[in-house]
Design an enzyme around this catalytic site. Structure first.
Site, PDB file in Angstrom:
ATOM      1  N   TYR A  11       0.832  -1.213   0.000  1.00  0.00           N
ATOM      2  CA  TYR A  11       0.000   0.000   0.000  1.00  0.00           C
ATOM      3  C   TYR A  11       0.868   1.266   0.000  1.00  0.00           C
ATOM      4  O   TYR A  11       0.758   2.119  -0.888  1.00  0.00           O
ATOM      5  CB  TYR A  11      -0.944  -0.060   1.210  1.00  0.00           C
ATOM      6  CG  TYR A  11      -1.610   1.236   1.576  1.00  0.00           C
ATOM      7  CD1 TYR A  11      -2.418   1.920   0.665  1.00  0.00           C
ATOM      8  CD2 TYR A  11      -1.452   1.779   2.852  1.00  0.00           C
ATOM      9  CE1 TYR A  11      -3.035   3.108   1.012  1.00  0.00           C
ATOM     10  CE2 TYR A  11      -2.067   2.958   3.215  1.00  0.00           C
ATOM     11  CZ  TYR A  11      -2.859   3.628   2.296  1.00  0.00           C
ATOM     12  OH  TYR A  11      -3.462   4.807   2.647  1.00  0.00           O
ATOM     13  N   ASP A  31       9.757  -7.640  -3.917  1.00  0.00           N
ATOM     14  CA  ASP A  31       8.557  -7.903  -3.104  1.00  0.00           C
ATOM     15  C   ASP A  31       8.196  -9.380  -3.271  1.00  0.00           C
ATOM     16  O   ASP A  31       8.326  -9.934  -4.365  1.00  0.00           O
ATOM     17  CB  ASP A  31       7.399  -7.016  -3.593  1.00  0.00           C
ATOM     18  CG  ASP A  31       6.297  -6.847  -2.575  1.00  0.00           C
ATOM     19  OD1 ASP A  31       5.998  -5.690  -2.218  1.00  0.00           O
ATOM     20  OD2 ASP A  31       5.714  -7.863  -2.127  1.00  0.00           O
ATOM     21  N   THR A  35       1.618  -9.755   0.794  1.00  0.00           N
ATOM     22  CA  THR A  35       0.493  -8.819   0.972  1.00  0.00           C
ATOM     23  C   THR A  35       0.511  -7.757  -0.121  1.00  0.00           C
ATOM     24  O   THR A  35      -0.501  -7.111  -0.372  1.00  0.00           O
ATOM     25  CB  THR A  35       0.534  -8.132   2.363  1.00  0.00           C
ATOM     26  OG1 THR A  35       1.835  -7.566   2.540  1.00  0.00           O
ATOM     27  CG2 THR A  35       0.251  -9.103   3.481  1.00  0.00           C
ATOM     28  N   ASP A  51      11.884 -12.803  -1.545  1.00  0.00           N
ATOM     29  CA  ASP A  51      11.591 -12.690  -0.117  1.00  0.00           C
ATOM     30  C   ASP A  51      12.817 -12.125   0.595  1.00  0.00           C
ATOM     31  O   ASP A  51      13.946 -12.487   0.240  1.00  0.00           O
ATOM     32  CB  ASP A  51      11.264 -14.095   0.411  1.00  0.00           C
ATOM     33  CG  ASP A  51      10.489 -14.040   1.692  1.00  0.00           C
ATOM     34  OD1 ASP A  51      11.024 -13.496   2.684  1.00  0.00           O
ATOM     35  OD2 ASP A  51       9.348 -14.531   1.710  1.00  0.00           O
ATOM     36  N   ILE A  52      12.593 -11.282   1.596  1.00  0.00           N
ATOM     37  CA  ILE A  52      13.740 -10.753   2.347  1.00  0.00           C
ATOM     38  C   ILE A  52      14.392 -11.835   3.210  1.00  0.00           C
ATOM     39  O   ILE A  52      15.514 -11.680   3.669  1.00  0.00           O
ATOM     40  CB  ILE A  52      13.366  -9.529   3.226  1.00  0.00           C
ATOM     41  CG1 ILE A  52      12.074  -9.776   4.002  1.00  0.00           C
ATOM     42  CG2 ILE A  52      13.266  -8.275   2.372  1.00  0.00           C
ATOM     43  CD1 ILE A  52      11.699  -8.669   4.974  1.00  0.00           C
ATOM     44  N   ALA A  74       7.298  -5.194   5.692  1.00  0.00           N
ATOM     45  CA  ALA A  74       7.111  -5.587   7.087  1.00  0.00           C
ATOM     46  C   ALA A  74       5.685  -6.055   7.318  1.00  0.00           C
ATOM     47  O   ALA A  74       4.772  -5.673   6.588  1.00  0.00           O
ATOM     48  CB  ALA A  74       7.414  -4.410   8.009  1.00  0.00           C
ATOM     49  N   SER A 116       7.531   3.603  12.716  1.00  0.00           N
ATOM     50  CA  SER A 116       6.136   3.796  13.122  1.00  0.00           C
ATOM     51  C   SER A 116       6.025   4.575  14.416  1.00  0.00           C
ATOM     52  O   SER A 116       6.914   4.504  15.281  1.00  0.00           O
ATOM     53  CB  SER A 116       5.512   2.421  13.316  1.00  0.00           C
ATOM     54  OG  SER A 116       4.273   2.523  13.960  1.00  0.00           O
ATOM     55  N   TYR A 140       5.000  -5.439  17.540  1.00  0.00           N
ATOM     56  CA  TYR A 140       5.225  -4.754  16.262  1.00  0.00           C
ATOM     57  C   TYR A 140       6.093  -3.506  16.479  1.00  0.00           C
ATOM     58  O   TYR A 140       7.106  -3.300  15.793  1.00  0.00           O
ATOM     59  CB  TYR A 140       3.873  -4.366  15.634  1.00  0.00           C
ATOM     60  CG  TYR A 140       4.019  -3.363  14.531  1.00  0.00           C
ATOM     61  CD1 TYR A 140       4.490  -3.746  13.286  1.00  0.00           C
ATOM     62  CD2 TYR A 140       3.717  -2.008  14.739  1.00  0.00           C
ATOM     63  CE1 TYR A 140       4.658  -2.807  12.273  1.00  0.00           C
ATOM     64  CE2 TYR A 140       3.875  -1.081  13.735  1.00  0.00           C
ATOM     65  CZ  TYR A 140       4.350  -1.484  12.506  1.00  0.00           C
ATOM     66  OH  TYR A 140       4.528  -0.557  11.520  1.00  0.00           O
ATOM     67  N   LYS A 144      10.149  -2.386  15.212  1.00  0.00           N
ATOM     68  CA  LYS A 144      10.549  -1.158  14.514  1.00  0.00           C
ATOM     69  C   LYS A 144      11.654  -0.429  15.289  1.00  0.00           C
ATOM     70  O   LYS A 144      12.628   0.059  14.710  1.00  0.00           O
ATOM     71  CB  LYS A 144       9.336  -0.234  14.328  1.00  0.00           C
ATOM     72  CG  LYS A 144       8.317  -0.789  13.334  1.00  0.00           C
ATOM     73  CD  LYS A 144       8.905  -0.816  11.947  1.00  0.00           C
ATOM     74  CE  LYS A 144       8.032  -1.459  10.918  1.00  0.00           C
ATOM     75  NZ  LYS A 144       8.670  -1.578   9.602  1.00  0.00           N
ATOM     76  N   ARG A 220      -6.520  10.644  16.448  1.00  0.00           N
ATOM     77  CA  ARG A 220      -5.274  10.223  15.819  1.00  0.00           C
ATOM     78  C   ARG A 220      -4.820  11.262  14.798  1.00  0.00           C
ATOM     79  O   ARG A 220      -5.610  12.079  14.317  1.00  0.00           O
ATOM     80  CB  ARG A 220      -5.456   8.878  15.079  1.00  0.00           C
ATOM     81  CG  ARG A 220      -5.743   7.701  15.984  1.00  0.00           C
ATOM     82  CD  ARG A 220      -4.485   7.287  16.756  1.00  0.00           C
ATOM     83  NE  ARG A 220      -4.756   6.179  17.661  1.00  0.00           N
ATOM     84  CZ  ARG A 220      -5.249   6.311  18.887  1.00  0.00           C
ATOM     85  NH1 ARG A 220      -5.550   7.521  19.368  1.00  0.00           N
ATOM     86  NH2 ARG A 220      -5.448   5.257  19.654  1.00  0.00           N
ATOM     87  N   ASP A 284      -4.912   1.419  23.410  1.00  0.00           N
ATOM     88  CA  ASP A 284      -5.196   2.621  22.621  1.00  0.00           C
ATOM     89  C   ASP A 284      -5.020   3.885  23.468  1.00  0.00           C
ATOM     90  O   ASP A 284      -5.751   4.076  24.436  1.00  0.00           O
ATOM     91  CB  ASP A 284      -6.656   2.598  22.134  1.00  0.00           C
ATOM     92  CG  ASP A 284      -6.802   2.094  20.716  1.00  0.00           C
ATOM     93  OD1 ASP A 284      -5.791   2.053  19.994  1.00  0.00           O
ATOM     94  OD2 ASP A 284      -7.934   1.759  20.330  1.00  0.00           O
TER      95      ASP A 284
END
Ligand code: WQD
Length: 324
Positions: A11, A31, A35, A51-52, A74, A116, A140, A144, A220, A284
Site C-alpha cells: 500500500y 517484493d 500482501t 523474499d527478504i 514488514a 512507526s 510490532y 521497529k 489520531r 489505545d
C-alpha cells in the site's frame, strides 16, 4: 538514482514507487507479493519477486549498482504481532537484518526505513516529537524500534546511513487514481469505515466513547499516503546532501476523532454507515499527535494532501466500485 524499493508492491510502497518514477529515479521493486499486489506494480519499474528471508535472492538484487534502499517490507498488524511474535521477529527483524547485511556485502550505503509511531508507546506529552521516550507496548512497535537501533550500529560499524520515518496513521489513496490496490482484510479504521459504506460489513465498532476527548472517541494524526511518499523523496535528497542518519516523525499535528472520520465519510459518500459503541481497545491512547517540526526543518517536508476531505475523498474513489 537507482533505488531498490523492498516492499514496493504494498500500500505505502506503491505510492512511494509512483513518486520516485515521477521524480525520474530508476526503480527496482523487490517484493514477495505476500500482501503486496501485482496490480500495484509499474511497467516502467523493474520487478523482482523475492523474499527478504531469502538472502540468495536478495543479494543479487542489491548488487545492481543500487544507490539507496527504501525498506517497506514488514508485517504491520499490531494485534497479530502479540499473538504471533515469531512471525514478526522473522519478517521485521531477520528480514530487515538480511537487508542490512546484503547492503554491506554490496556496498550500498543509504537506506530509508519505514518506522512507526508505535515505537513511542503511550504518549507522555503531545505532540510527540522525536525526543519523546520510546517505549513500545506491542511487539510490532518493538521490532521497529529494534531495527532503528540496529541501523545505528550499522552506521557506526559499516557506514550505512539511514533515515527512519516514523509514520503516524497512514491513510488515503493516490489522487491521480493510478495506485488503487485495496488491502486484503484491512485492520485500520478508514478502510473499515469504507467497507461499511460499501455494504461489505454491517457496521463499524467504535472502540470507546468515554475518552477525555471532544466527542469521547480516540483522536489520531492521519497522514495521507501521498504525503508519506513525498517524504521518502525528501529523505533521499537529505541523505545525498548531508550523509547523516536521522529519525523523523511523519504526521500533521492535527487530530481527527473516530466519530469525525465516520461522520465525514458518511457525508462525502452519501452512504449510511451504521456504527456501535464498543468497549475500549487495549493499548489505545486517547490522543496521539505527531510534531512534524523536525521533518519540516531538516527535510523541508510538509503534509499537503492530508485534509480530512482529501483523505476520505481519495479513499472513496478506490472503494466506491466495491459498493453493493
Ligand atoms: C485508529 C482509531 C481505534 C478500528 C495503528 C498502529 C500503529 C500504526 C498505525 C503501523 C483507534 C479506532 C479502529 C475499528 C475503531 N501502524 N478504531 N474501530 O491503532 O491508531 O494505529 O496503525 O505502523 O502502530 O497501532 O490505528 O486504524 O487501528 O485505529 O474504533 O474498527 O480507530 O480504536 O482509536 P491505530 P487504527
Amino acid at each position: 538514482m537507482k533505488i531498490l524499493v523492498i516492499g514496493g508492491a504494498g500500500y505505502i510502497g506503491s505510492h512511494v514507487v509512483k513518486s520516485l518514477l515521477a521524480a525520474k529515479h530508476e526503480v527496482c521493486v523487490y517484493d514477495n507479493l505476500s500482501t503486496g499486489l501485482e496490480q500495484n506494480l509499474f511497467a516502467n519499474a523493474q520487478f523482482i519477486r523475492g523474499d527478504i528471508l531469502d538472502y540468495g535472492s536478495l543479494l543479487p538484487a542489491m548488487k545492481q549498482n543500487i544507490d539507496a534502499v527504501i525498506f517497506l517490507a514488514a508485517k504491520k498488524a499490531v494485534g497479530e504481532s502479540m499473538e504471533n511474535p515469531e512471525k514478526y521477529a522473522n519478517n521485521n527483524l531477520v528480514g530487515a537484518l538480511n537487508t542490512l547485511n546484503a547492503m554491506t556485502e554490496a556496498s550500498v550505503k543509504k537506506i530509508i526505513f519505514s518506522s512507526s509511531a508505535a515505537v513511542y508507546g503511550m504518549p507522555e506529552y503531545l505532540p510527540v516529537d522525536e525526543k519523546h521516550p520510546t517505549s513500545p507496548i506491542n511487539f510490532y512497535g518493538f521490532t521497529k524500534l529494534d531495527m532503528e537501533n540496529y541501523m545505528k550500529w550499522y552506521d557506526t560499524l559499516k557506514g550505512i546511513k539511514f533515515v527512519s520515518l516514523r509514520y503516524f496513521n497512514a491513510v488515503g489513496y493516490d489522487e491521480d487514481g493510478i495506485v488503487k490496490g485495496l488491502e486484503n482484510k484491512p485492520q485500520n479504521l478508514l478502510p473499515i469505515i469504507m467497507e461499511a459504506a460499501c455494504g461489505l460489513r454491517d457496521k463499524v465498532m467504535v472502540f470507546g466513547n468515554d475518552y477525555d476527548t471532544r466527542d469521547g472517541t480516540c483522536i489520531r494524526d492521519y497522514i495521507h499516503v501521498s504525503d508519506l511518499a513525498s517524504a521518502h523523496l525528501c529523505a533521499i535528497d537529505y541523505l545525498q546532501k548531508s550523509n547523516e542518519s536521522q529519525i523523523f516523525n511523519l504526521g500533521t499535528e492535527k487530530g481527527i476523532s473516530v466519530l469525525e472520520m465516520l461522520l465525514k465519510t458518511q457525508e462525502i459518500t452519501g452512504k449510511e454507515i451504521s456504527y456501535e459503541f464498543a468497549p475500549r481497545r487495549a493499548g489505545d491512547p486517547a490522543v496521539l499527535l505527531a510534531s512534524p517540526l523536525k521533518a519540516k526543518e531538516l527535510l523541508g517536508w510538509q503534509a499537503t494532501h492530508s485534509s480530512l476531505e482529501n483523505i476520505i475523498d481519495s479513499t472513496w474513489k478506490v472503494y466506491k466500485h466495491m459498493a453493493i
